[in-house]
Write a protein that holds these residues in place. Structure first.
Motif, PDB file in Angstrom:
ATOM      1  N   MET A  88       0.784  -1.333  -0.566  1.00 28.45           N
ATOM      2  CA  MET A  88       0.455  -0.079   0.456  1.00 28.45           C
ATOM      3  C   MET A  88       0.781   1.419   0.118  1.00 28.45           C
ATOM      4  SD  MET A  88      -3.295  -0.664   0.898  1.00 28.45           S
ATOM      5  CE  MET A  88      -3.747  -2.561   0.535  1.00 28.45           C
ATOM      6  N   LEU A  89       0.600   2.213  -0.407  1.00 30.33           N
ATOM      7  CA  LEU A  89       1.343   3.649  -0.934  1.00 30.33           C
ATOM      8  C   LEU A  89       0.804   4.909  -0.083  1.00 30.33           C
ATOM      9  CD1 LEU A  89       1.193   3.810  -4.748  1.00 30.33           C
ATOM     10  CD2 LEU A  89       3.419   2.849  -3.334  1.00 30.33           C
ATOM     11  N   GLY A  90       1.168   3.876   1.734  1.00 29.81           N
ATOM     12  CA  GLY A  90       0.885   5.564   2.705  1.00 29.81           C
ATOM     13  C   GLY A  90      -0.697   5.333   2.760  1.00 29.81           C
ATOM     14  N   ALA A  91      -1.221   6.196   2.263  1.00 32.89           N
ATOM     15  CA  ALA A  91      -2.946   6.121   2.797  1.00 32.89           C
ATOM     16  C   ALA A  91      -3.298   4.604   1.904  1.00 32.89           C
ATOM     17  CB  ALA A  91      -3.287   7.374   1.962  1.00 32.89           C
ATOM     18  N   PHE A 117      -1.556 -12.954 -10.417  1.00 30.65           N
ATOM     19  CA  PHE A 117      -2.019 -11.513  -9.342  1.00 30.65           C
ATOM     20  C   PHE A 117      -2.403 -10.558 -10.222  1.00 30.65           C
ATOM     21  CE2 PHE A 117       2.462 -11.276  -8.742  1.00 30.65           C
ATOM     22  CZ  PHE A 117       2.387  -9.836  -9.176  1.00 30.65           C
ATOM     23  N   GLY A 118      -3.110  -9.761  -9.785  1.00 29.93           N
ATOM     24  CA  GLY A 118      -3.530  -8.580 -10.580  1.00 29.93           C
ATOM     25  C   GLY A 118      -3.744  -7.574 -10.070  1.00 29.93           C
ATOM     26  N   GLU A 119      -2.889  -6.834  -9.050  1.00 31.90           N
ATOM     27  CA  GLU A 119      -2.947  -6.378  -7.543  1.00 31.90           C
ATOM     28  C   GLU A 119      -1.642  -6.516  -7.085  1.00 31.90           C
ATOM     29  OE1 GLU A 119      -6.230  -5.407  -5.747  1.00 31.90           O
ATOM     30  OE2 GLU A 119      -7.463  -4.680  -6.996  1.00 31.90           O
ATOM     31  N   LEU A 120      -1.406  -5.225  -6.642  1.00 30.61           N
ATOM     32  CA  LEU A 120      -0.225  -5.357  -5.549  1.00 30.61           C
ATOM     33  C   LEU A 120       0.391  -4.333  -4.731  1.00 30.61           C
ATOM     34  CD1 LEU A 120       3.157  -6.406  -4.529  1.00 30.61           C
ATOM     35  CD2 LEU A 120       3.626  -4.548  -6.763  1.00 30.61           C
ATOM     36  N   GLY A 121       0.105  -5.027  -3.462  1.00 32.25           N
ATOM     37  CA  GLY A 121       0.145  -3.432  -2.247  1.00 32.25           C
ATOM     38  C   GLY A 121       1.920  -2.844  -2.153  1.00 32.25           C
ATOM     39  N   LEU A 122       1.666  -1.751  -2.503  1.00 37.27           N
ATOM     40  CA  LEU A 122       2.765  -1.122  -2.304  1.00 37.27           C
ATOM     41  C   LEU A 122       2.772  -0.160  -1.047  1.00 37.27           C
ATOM     42  CD1 LEU A 122       4.204  -0.127  -5.103  1.00 37.27           C
ATOM     43  CD2 LEU A 122       4.610  -2.248  -4.261  1.00 37.27           C
ATOM     44  N   SER A 123       3.711  -0.030  -0.733  1.00 38.44           N
ATOM     45  CA  SER A 123       3.965   0.724   0.770  1.00 38.44           C
ATOM     46  C   SER A 123       5.117   2.030   0.885  1.00 38.44           C
ATOM     47  CB  SER A 123       4.614   0.195   2.051  1.00 38.44           C
ATOM     48  OG  SER A 123       5.248  -0.637   3.089  1.00 38.44           O
ATOM     49  N   VAL A 124       5.366   3.057   1.394  1.00 43.92           N
ATOM     50  CA  VAL A 124       6.122   3.999   1.648  1.00 43.92           C
ATOM     51  C   VAL A 124       6.886   4.764   2.172  1.00 43.92           C
ATOM     52  CG1 VAL A 124       5.604   4.870  -0.641  1.00 43.92           C
ATOM     53  CG2 VAL A 124       4.539   6.090   1.464  1.00 43.92           C
ATOM     54  N   LYS A 125       8.037   5.066   2.689  1.00 47.04           N
ATOM     55  CA  LYS A 125       9.117   4.889   3.753  1.00 47.04           C
ATOM     56  C   LYS A 125       8.105   6.527   4.845  1.00 47.04           C
ATOM     57  CE  LYS A 125      13.179   3.099   2.545  1.00 47.04           C
ATOM     58  NZ  LYS A 125      14.754   3.413   2.468  1.00 47.04           N
ATOM     59  N   VAL A 157       3.189  10.704  -1.134  1.00 44.23           N
ATOM     60  CA  VAL A 157       2.440   9.337  -1.323  1.00 44.23           C
ATOM     61  C   VAL A 157       1.698   9.990  -2.670  1.00 44.23           C
ATOM     62  CG1 VAL A 157       0.264   7.943  -1.220  1.00 44.23           C
ATOM     63  CG2 VAL A 157       2.068   8.361   1.232  1.00 44.23           C
ATOM     64  N   TYR A 158       1.568  10.939  -2.764  1.00 43.75           N
ATOM     65  CA  TYR A 158       1.212  11.720  -4.175  1.00 43.75           C
ATOM     66  C   TYR A 158       1.622  11.161  -5.155  1.00 43.75           C
ATOM     67  CZ  TYR A 158      -3.237  12.250  -1.363  1.00 43.75           C
ATOM     68  OH  TYR A 158      -4.774  12.038  -0.406  1.00 43.75           O
ATOM     69  N   GLU A 159       3.284  12.043  -4.576  1.00 44.20           N
ATOM     70  CA  GLU A 159       4.668  12.370  -5.752  1.00 44.20           C
ATOM     71  C   GLU A 159       4.892  10.748  -6.266  1.00 44.20           C
ATOM     72  OE1 GLU A 159       7.539  14.365  -4.074  1.00 44.20           O
ATOM     73  OE2 GLU A 159       6.975  15.806  -4.101  1.00 44.20           O
ATOM     74  N   VAL A 160       4.771   9.660  -4.958  1.00 47.25           N
ATOM     75  CA  VAL A 160       4.723   8.524  -5.930  1.00 47.25           C
ATOM     76  C   VAL A 160       3.769   7.880  -6.557  1.00 47.25           C
ATOM     77  CG1 VAL A 160       5.184   5.891  -4.208  1.00 47.25           C
ATOM     78  CG2 VAL A 160       6.436   7.618  -3.369  1.00 47.25           C
TER      79      VAL A 160
END
Length: 203
Positions: free
Chosen positions: A1-4, A30-38, A43-46
């Motif tokens: 998940m990307l942040g939010a 798989f068709g989806e991938l959850g990402l997280s950021v430090k 988050v919006y820039e990523v």
């Protein structure tokens, strides 16, 4: 998940030979991938960067969570309403008990009670009513509230963990005693100055 909470979807395709297909066939597609950021990364820039190559969208809370957020003030409103109802019930109970016990207090005064003892009797009656309600109602309310919350949360695919505000619960007892003394002040003063012969008259 990307942040939010963002989900990255890949739209790229690939052509594989039979040998290559057998090599990757062991992995579950798989068709989806959850990402997280430090922490500290926007988050919006990523999301904007990944959107150039993939289909990326911000994840939203499940409908069950969104429904709970819409009614998050209802427990507070219900708690305030019940608190006002309890205060009104306590005040009525203290007043009516002192009124119904006027004859008994008059008998005690005739037997030697001084006005301060009559007033103290009314305060003790108020404290007994309050403490009996708190001793029974407080643990019962904690247990029932925790049980109901677990059922609601787990029914909404959430963790049913309960955190009790122990400091607030510890303050309920002294606050209840103080409120009982305040509510008993007027009936106690009235009991201390009641006319003995008037309350001992035949009914």
């Amino acid at each position: 998940m990307l942040g939010a909470g963002t989900v990255a979807r890949s739209t790229a395709t690939a052509a594989l030979t039979d040998a290559a297909l057998r090599d990757v066939a062991y992995a579950t597609p798989f068709g989806e991938l959850g990402l997280s950021v430090k922490p500290g990364i926007d988050v919006y820039e990523v999301v904007g960067e990944l959107s150039k190559r993939y289909e990326v969208e911000l994840a939203t809370p499940p409908p069950e969570v969104a429904n709970l957020q819409q009614v998050d003030r209802i427990p507070l409103i219900c708690g305030l309403f019940l608190a006002v109802l309890c205060l009104a019930t306590l005040g009525h109970a203290v007043t009516m008990t002192a009124r119904h016990r006027r004859r008994d207090l008059a008998v005690a005064r005739a037997l030697g009670f001084v006005p301060r003892q009559s007033a103290t009797s009314v305060v003790v009656m108020a404290l007994a009513t309050t403490l009996s309600g708190l001793i029974v109602g407080l643990p019962f309310g904690v247990l029932v509230g925790a049980f109901v919350w677990r059922r609601v949360a787990e029914g909404s695919a959430l963790l049913g963990h309960v955190q009790h505000p122990w400091i607030a619960l510890a303050c309920v007892l002294p606050v209840g005693i103080a409120v009982a003394v305040v509510f008993a002040a007027i009936p106690a003063r009235r009991a201390a100055h009641d006319r003995i012969l008037y309350n001992l008259r035949p009914e």
